[in-house]
Design a protein around this motif. Sequence first.
Motif, PDB file in Angstrom:
ATOM      1  N   PRO A  51       0.641  -0.572  -0.244  1.00  0.00           N
ATOM      2  CA  PRO A  51      -0.027   0.297  -0.226  1.00  0.00           C
ATOM      3  C   PRO A  51       1.058   1.487   0.080  1.00  0.00           C
ATOM      4  O   PRO A  51       0.529   1.982   0.572  1.00  0.00           O
ATOM      5  CB  PRO A  51      -1.075   0.202   1.226  1.00  0.00           C
ATOM      6  N   GLY A 105      -3.029  -1.638  12.277  1.00  0.00           N
ATOM      7  CA  GLY A 105      -4.831  -1.186  11.658  1.00  0.00           C
ATOM      8  C   GLY A 105      -4.586  -0.610  10.456  1.00  0.00           C
ATOM      9  O   GLY A 105      -5.565   0.235   9.944  1.00  0.00           O
ATOM     10  N   TRP A 107      -3.575  -0.999   7.550  1.00  0.00           N
ATOM     11  CA  TRP A 107      -3.991  -1.015   6.314  1.00  0.00           C
ATOM     12  C   TRP A 107      -5.373  -1.863   6.290  1.00  0.00           C
ATOM     13  O   TRP A 107      -5.449  -2.813   7.058  1.00  0.00           O
ATOM     14  CB  TRP A 107      -3.403  -0.899   4.888  1.00  0.00           C
ATOM     15  N   GLU A 108      -6.115  -1.552   5.793  1.00  0.00           N
ATOM     16  CA  GLU A 108      -7.673  -2.815   5.542  1.00  0.00           C
ATOM     17  C   GLU A 108      -7.129  -3.899   5.416  1.00  0.00           C
ATOM     18  O   GLU A 108      -7.406  -5.118   6.051  1.00  0.00           O
ATOM     19  CB  GLU A 108      -8.730  -2.126   4.573  1.00  0.00           C
ATOM     20  N   GLU A 109      -6.185  -4.707   4.504  1.00  0.00           N
ATOM     21  CA  GLU A 109      -5.591  -5.500   3.915  1.00  0.00           C
ATOM     22  C   GLU A 109      -4.191  -4.967   3.272  1.00  0.00           C
ATOM     23  O   GLU A 109      -3.452  -4.276   2.129  1.00  0.00           O
ATOM     24  CB  GLU A 109      -6.700  -5.760   3.002  1.00  0.00           C
TER      25      GLU A 109
END
Length: 175
Positions: A51, A105, A107-109
């Motif tokens: 990300p 947390g 990033w979401e995934e």
Amino acid sequence: METTATHQTKQKRNRITLHIVIVLLLLLWIPVSIDKVSDFAAFKNNILNQPFSDDLGYILIYTLPGLEILIAIALVTEKFRKAGLILSTLLMTAFTGYIAAALLGAWEELPCGCGSVISGMNWTQHFFFNLLFLSLSIWGLYLWYKLRSSNAGGEAIEGASAKRHIKKYSLTSKF
């Protein structure tokens, strides 16, 4: 004041411990660098799935494997061992911080871009694995400095002039 024999025993123990730390760090850096180079396409794909920007991704793709190889070479070379320990500490700090952010947390995934043994770990295991190797890098650097400072006084312990010895090291030393 400790005796020369006690001092030499501590030095020997610290030297052996430093060598063990170096071997453990090499057991990390050599396989991960080989994995990145030998399966470069997968490594590149994994990094570009992270990300952050592709620009940063491309910088990492072409610098991480070389940096990891450089760390391994520096660790086995007495002249560059300090640099290897510093680079190992910095890189492990960055990797551990990245995983900590993921665990918190940020990033979401988050796909894991890791290979070798590390690929089978979950994020929490990976975090503690990295903490272990970060600690080893810091400990190795501490031992390196400890051995250097104890060597600087070695001649004074054996009866040579401490003043002359310190002057010699301050003018010629590159520690």
